[in-house]
Design a protein around this motif. Structure first.
Motif, mmCIF file in Angstrom:
data_model
loop_
_atom_site.group_PDB
_atom_site.id
_atom_site.type_symbol
_atom_site.label_atom_id
_atom_site.label_comp_id
_atom_site.label_asym_id
_atom_site.label_seq_id
_atom_site.Cartn_x
_atom_site.Cartn_y
_atom_site.Cartn_z
ATOM 1 N N LEU A 31 10.994 8.884 47.475
ATOM 2 C CA LEU A 31 12.367 8.383 47.514
ATOM 3 C C LEU A 31 13.233 9.098 46.472
ATOM 4 O O LEU A 31 14.367 9.524 46.761
ATOM 5 C CB LEU A 31 12.383 6.875 47.271
ATOM 6 C CG LEU A 31 11.881 6.005 48.433
ATOM 7 C CD1 LEU A 31 11.654 4.578 47.969
ATOM 8 C CD2 LEU A 31 12.884 6.031 49.587
ATOM 9 N N VAL A 32 12.701 9.245 45.262
ATOM 10 C CA VAL A 32 13.445 9.949 44.215
ATOM 11 C C VAL A 32 13.628 11.411 44.603
ATOM 12 O O VAL A 32 14.735 11.971 44.505
ATOM 13 C CB VAL A 32 12.701 9.836 42.865
ATOM 14 C CG1 VAL A 32 13.366 10.743 41.819
ATOM 15 C CG2 VAL A 32 12.694 8.397 42.380
ATOM 16 N N GLY A 33 12.540 12.052 45.042
ATOM 17 C CA GLY A 33 12.617 13.462 45.400
ATOM 18 C C GLY A 33 13.579 13.734 46.535
ATOM 19 O O GLY A 33 14.271 14.752 46.544
ATOM 20 N N LEU A 80 17.828 19.437 40.579
ATOM 21 C CA LEU A 80 16.451 19.941 40.587
ATOM 22 C C LEU A 80 15.457 18.905 40.079
ATOM 23 O O LEU A 80 14.247 19.045 40.287
ATOM 24 C CB LEU A 80 16.361 21.199 39.711
ATOM 25 C CG LEU A 80 16.661 22.539 40.385
ATOM 26 C CD1 LEU A 80 16.649 23.652 39.348
ATOM 27 C CD2 LEU A 80 15.645 22.817 41.485
ATOM 28 N N ALA A 81 15.963 17.874 39.415
ATOM 29 C CA ALA A 81 15.063 16.837 38.901
ATOM 30 C C ALA A 81 14.272 16.182 40.028
ATOM 31 O O ALA A 81 13.106 15.814 39.853
ATOM 32 C CB ALA A 81 15.863 15.788 38.137
ATOM 33 N N GLY A 82 14.901 16.049 41.206
ATOM 34 C CA GLY A 82 14.218 15.423 42.333
ATOM 35 C C GLY A 82 12.966 16.173 42.754
ATOM 36 O O GLY A 82 11.859 15.605 42.756
ATOM 37 N N PRO A 83 13.058 17.466 43.101
ATOM 38 C CA PRO A 83 11.862 18.225 43.449
ATOM 39 C C PRO A 83 10.839 18.326 42.321
ATOM 40 O O PRO A 83 9.635 18.335 42.574
ATOM 41 C CB PRO A 83 12.420 19.613 43.805
ATOM 42 C CG PRO A 83 13.817 19.364 44.221
ATOM 43 C CD PRO A 83 14.290 18.223 43.372
ATOM 44 N N ILE A 84 11.319 18.406 41.078
ATOM 45 C CA ILE A 84 10.388 18.508 39.950
ATOM 46 C C ILE A 84 9.562 17.235 39.824
ATOM 47 O O ILE A 84 8.336 17.270 39.645
ATOM 48 C CB ILE A 84 11.155 18.802 38.644
ATOM 49 C CG1 ILE A 84 11.734 20.213 38.669
ATOM 50 C CG2 ILE A 84 10.243 18.625 37.437
ATOM 51 C CD1 ILE A 84 12.648 20.539 37.511
ATOM 52 N N ILE A 85 10.226 16.089 39.907
ATOM 53 C CA ILE A 85 9.517 14.810 39.818
ATOM 54 C C ILE A 85 8.522 14.670 40.968
ATOM 55 O O ILE A 85 7.382 14.251 40.777
ATOM 56 C CB ILE A 85 10.522 13.638 39.819
ATOM 57 C CG1 ILE A 85 11.307 13.620 38.505
ATOM 58 C CG2 ILE A 85 9.809 12.306 40.030
ATOM 59 C CD1 ILE A 85 12.461 12.638 38.490
ATOM 60 N N LEU A 95 2.175 3.278 47.202
ATOM 61 C CA LEU A 95 3.431 2.780 46.651
ATOM 62 C C LEU A 95 4.007 3.755 45.623
ATOM 63 O O LEU A 95 5.221 4.027 45.618
ATOM 64 C CB LEU A 95 3.215 1.399 46.012
ATOM 65 C CG LEU A 95 3.055 0.222 46.967
ATOM 66 C CD1 LEU A 95 2.659 -1.037 46.199
ATOM 67 C CD2 LEU A 95 4.349 -0.021 47.754
ATOM 68 N N ALA A 96 3.143 4.276 44.751
ATOM 69 C CA ALA A 96 3.604 5.219 43.736
ATOM 70 C C ALA A 96 4.131 6.502 44.385
ATOM 71 O O ALA A 96 5.168 7.040 43.979
ATOM 72 C CB ALA A 96 2.469 5.549 42.771
ATOM 73 N N SER A 146 14.210 15.751 56.613
ATOM 74 C CA SER A 146 12.773 15.945 56.418
ATOM 75 C C SER A 146 12.224 14.896 55.446
ATOM 76 O O SER A 146 11.095 14.428 55.600
ATOM 77 C CB SER A 146 12.483 17.355 55.897
ATOM 78 O OG SER A 146 13.121 17.592 54.646
ATOM 79 N N GLY A 147 13.038 14.504 54.452
ATOM 80 C CA GLY A 147 12.617 13.449 53.529
ATOM 81 C C GLY A 147 12.442 12.116 54.226
ATOM 82 O O GLY A 147 11.544 11.333 53.894
ATOM 83 N N ALA A 148 13.294 11.835 55.217
ATOM 84 C CA ALA A 148 13.168 10.589 55.977
ATOM 85 C C ALA A 148 11.841 10.540 56.729
ATOM 86 O O ALA A 148 11.212 9.482 56.844
ATOM 87 C CB ALA A 148 14.333 10.461 56.952
#
Length: 251
Positions: A110-112, A120-125, A103-104, A187-189
């Motif tokens: 989802l955020v990334g 860039l916050a998405g890939p960093i997270i 879940l985590a 690719s995220g999907a």
């Protein structure tokens, strides 16, 4: 200087060992469940890391040095895994650890995926928390299969690693293909779908179920040691769990 370990199956030939590896996934629901989850989680992991370079270079125009520095985010498990092991894995059943880890990681993906299209916050997270989540999944998987077959540890490990490497190949190939056709969200999907399927596998088979599907034995997710107990083959006994928690602290 290494200790001599007794032969678990004296007289067993090498072809018989290989045949055992082929049969194990059909004999152990626990091993098959954990191996499929390893396939899916590692597929997600390699899909992210192989497409990340394209996203950082093409969308955010980063240099190769800056892209390489993203790998430093993967160091988070070194510092945080001992904390996760003590606060999570030593207190609840491996099934619960896996559900929380999945879940985590899904939330992080989802955020990334969606933030990573414009910031860039998405890939960093993802880099920081995604690696920690995947590491939690791996350690919990290992703990779950520790006592599947005490006389065939190498065969059990072989089955698990075949699924693991198969997932890595799948994630790399399919992730790159989807990125080439539809970009980061495509690719995220794939990554989201893989983690969703892994969660479904956890729901289909409960922590104390002996068969392939169901929740026989209840849904209690406390660690067997916490309830004073006696684990089954899916919940290693205290000595085994101490060993595995040592692994969790050093992964």
């Amino acid at each position: 200087f290494l200790k001599d370990y007794p032969v678990a199956r004296p007289g067993t030939s090498y072809p018989e060992i290989l045949w055992r590896i082929l049969k194990l996934p059909f004999l152990s629901p626990m091993l098959t469940q954990m191996s499929l989850i390893a396939f899916l989680s590692m597929g997600m992991f390699t899909s992210f890391w192989t497409t990340l370079t394209f996203q950082l270079a093409e969308v955010f125009k980063l240099s190769t040095l800056a892209i390489g520095l993203f790998a430093l985010g993967g160091i988070s498990p070194v510092f945080l895994n001992p904390v996760v092991s003590r606060l999570l894995m030593s207190r609840i059943h491996t099934h619960g650890s896996l559900i929380i880890g999945l879940l985590a990681t899904l939330a992080t993906v989802l955020v990334g995926t969606f933030v990573g299209t414009f910031s860039l916050a998405g890939p960093i997270i993802w880099t920081f928390f995604g690696d920690l989540g995947v590491n939690t999944i791996i350690v919990a998987n290992r703990m779950a299969i520790a006592n599947v077959d005490p006389t065939a540890h190498n065969a059990v490990n072989s089955v698990y690693m075949i699924f693991t490497f198969g997932g890595q190949l799948f994630g790399t190939a399919v992730g790159n293909t989807l990125y080439a056709r539809g970009g980061w969200t495509w690719s995220g999907a794939l990554n989201i779908a893989q983690l969703g399927t892994a969660l479904l596998l956890m729901v289909l088979r409960g922590p104390h179920e002996k068969g392939w599907v169901g929740w026989n034995g209840g849904w209690n997710l406390q660690s067997p040691e916490v309830v004073g107990g006696h684990g089954d083959h899916s919940s290693p006994a205290s000595s085994s769990r101490v060993e595995e928690k040592g692994e969790a602290g050093t992964c």
